[in-house]
Design a protein around this motif. Structure first.
Motif, PDB file in Angstrom:
ATOM      1  N   LYS A  24       0.862  -1.185   0.000  1.00 21.10           N
ATOM      2  CA  LYS A  24       0.000   0.000   0.000  1.00 21.10           C
ATOM      3  C   LYS A  24       0.888   1.221   0.000  1.00 21.10           C
ATOM      4  O   LYS A  24       1.869   1.285   0.731  1.00 21.10           O
ATOM      5  CB  LYS A  24      -0.920   0.034   1.212  1.00 21.10           C
ATOM      6  N   TYR A  35      -4.100   6.962  -3.657  1.00 22.50           N
ATOM      7  CA  TYR A  35      -3.310   5.901  -3.059  1.00 22.50           C
ATOM      8  C   TYR A  35      -3.351   4.685  -3.957  1.00 22.50           C
ATOM      9  O   TYR A  35      -4.158   4.592  -4.868  1.00 22.50           O
ATOM     10  CB  TYR A  35      -3.746   5.562  -1.630  1.00 22.50           C
ATOM     11  N   TYR A  36      -2.441   3.760  -3.690  1.00 20.06           N
ATOM     12  CA  TYR A  36      -2.285   2.561  -4.516  1.00 20.06           C
ATOM     13  C   TYR A  36      -2.190   1.361  -3.589  1.00 20.06           C
ATOM     14  O   TYR A  36      -1.509   1.397  -2.564  1.00 20.06           O
ATOM     15  CB  TYR A  36      -0.999   2.688  -5.342  1.00 20.06           C
ATOM     16  N   LYS A  37      -2.882   0.295  -3.951  1.00 16.94           N
ATOM     17  CA  LYS A  37      -2.839  -0.933  -3.165  1.00 16.94           C
ATOM     18  C   LYS A  37      -2.695  -2.113  -4.129  1.00 16.94           C
ATOM     19  O   LYS A  37      -3.336  -2.131  -5.183  1.00 16.94           O
ATOM     20  CB  LYS A  37      -4.122  -1.068  -2.345  1.00 16.94           C
ATOM     21  N   GLN A  38      -1.864  -3.082  -3.744  1.00 15.48           N
ATOM     22  CA  GLN A  38      -1.650  -4.252  -4.594  1.00 15.48           C
ATOM     23  C   GLN A  38      -1.522  -5.494  -3.725  1.00 15.48           C
ATOM     24  O   GLN A  38      -0.823  -5.490  -2.722  1.00 15.48           O
ATOM     25  CB  GLN A  38      -0.379  -4.065  -5.414  1.00 15.48           C
ATOM     26  N   GLU A  64      -4.756  -4.974  -8.393  1.00 13.62           N
ATOM     27  CA  GLU A  64      -4.314  -3.593  -8.180  1.00 13.62           C
ATOM     28  C   GLU A  64      -5.531  -2.711  -7.944  1.00 13.62           C
ATOM     29  O   GLU A  64      -6.544  -2.850  -8.627  1.00 13.62           O
ATOM     30  CB  GLU A  64      -3.592  -3.049  -9.415  1.00 13.62           C
ATOM     31  N   ARG A  66      -6.225   1.473  -7.545  1.00 15.06           N
ATOM     32  CA  ARG A  66      -5.695   2.834  -7.546  1.00 15.06           C
ATOM     33  C   ARG A  66      -6.837   3.801  -7.323  1.00 15.06           C
ATOM     34  O   ARG A  66      -7.860   3.733  -8.001  1.00 15.06           O
ATOM     35  CB  ARG A  66      -5.018   3.160  -8.878  1.00 15.06           C
ATOM     36  N   ARG A 122     -11.580   5.490  -9.340  1.00 17.16           N
ATOM     37  CA  ARG A 122     -11.115   4.254  -8.711  1.00 17.16           C
ATOM     38  C   ARG A 122     -10.919   3.206  -9.795  1.00 17.16           C
ATOM     39  O   ARG A 122     -11.849   2.839 -10.493  1.00 17.16           O
ATOM     40  CB  ARG A 122     -12.120   3.773  -7.671  1.00 17.16           C
ATOM     41  N   THR A 124      -9.662  -0.633 -10.609  1.00 17.50           N
ATOM     42  CA  THR A 124      -9.374  -1.962 -10.090  1.00 17.50           C
ATOM     43  C   THR A 124      -9.012  -2.852 -11.276  1.00 17.50           C
ATOM     44  O   THR A 124      -9.749  -2.900 -12.262  1.00 17.50           O
ATOM     45  CB  THR A 124     -10.599  -2.559  -9.359  1.00 17.50           C
TER      46      THR A 124
END
Length: 170
Positions: A24, A35-38, A64, A66, A122, A124
């Motif tokens: 994250k 923010y970015y989450k993977q 992913e 974002r 957003r 995905t």
């Protein structure tokens, strides 16, 4: 933050590798909407079925997510707005109202854009990559003869959700 876990090992008949990761990353502005989450996982397994025949299976999955500022305001656009902003523009007036942006209205005020109050995007995306392979030595037919082959299947699914909100007048 980045968390990673791996497990590997094997014998002369079986080799394996498994891994998983969570990552994250926040945006670069204070109270930033971006923010970015993977999350990702990988599994590789190779089996020596016989001395002459080997098979392998590889699977990789990644998700992913974002979150970004409203449409039209990627990082480059935000830096452009900040660079071109007049030095006398007020981000927030003493009465609590948000000041105008360089376009003259509160809609492009960097306070609204970077906080996410003016809207968001957003993204995905899911990635699946697979491969099954084999290697067959045919020395009994002809010395040095072998057959290798594989089948691969990849799939990517992307989704976008965007929302734009008109802020109150300045």
């Amino acid at each position: 933050q980045n968390h990673l876990m791996t497990l590997s090992g094997g014998t002369d008949k079986l080799c394996y590798f498994f891994s998983g990761q969570h990552q994250k990353q926040d945006g670069i502005y204070k109270q930033d909407a971006a923010y970015y989450k993977q999350d990702q996982a990988r599994a590789n397994v190779d089996v020596n079925v016989t001395q002459n025949f080997k098979i392998g299976v590889d699977v990789s999955y990644r998700n992913e997510f974002r979150n970004a500022a409203k449409t039209g305001y990627d990082a480059g656009s935000i830096f452009r707005e900040l660079w071109l902003a007049y030095p006398y523009l007020t981000p927030v007036y003493s009465n609590g109202l948000v000041g105008v942006g360089i376009g003259g209205g509160p809609d492009n005020s960097m306070l609204y854009v970077t906080s996410g109050e003016a809207g968001y995007q957003r993204f995905t995306t899911d990635y699946l990559q697979t491969k099954a392979s084999f290697s067959w030595k045919l020395d009994k037919v002809t010395q040095g003869l072998f057959v290798d082959g594989y089948y691969a299947y990849d799939k990517t699914v992307s989704k976008l959700k965007a929302f734009t909100k008109t802020p109150p007048p300045a």
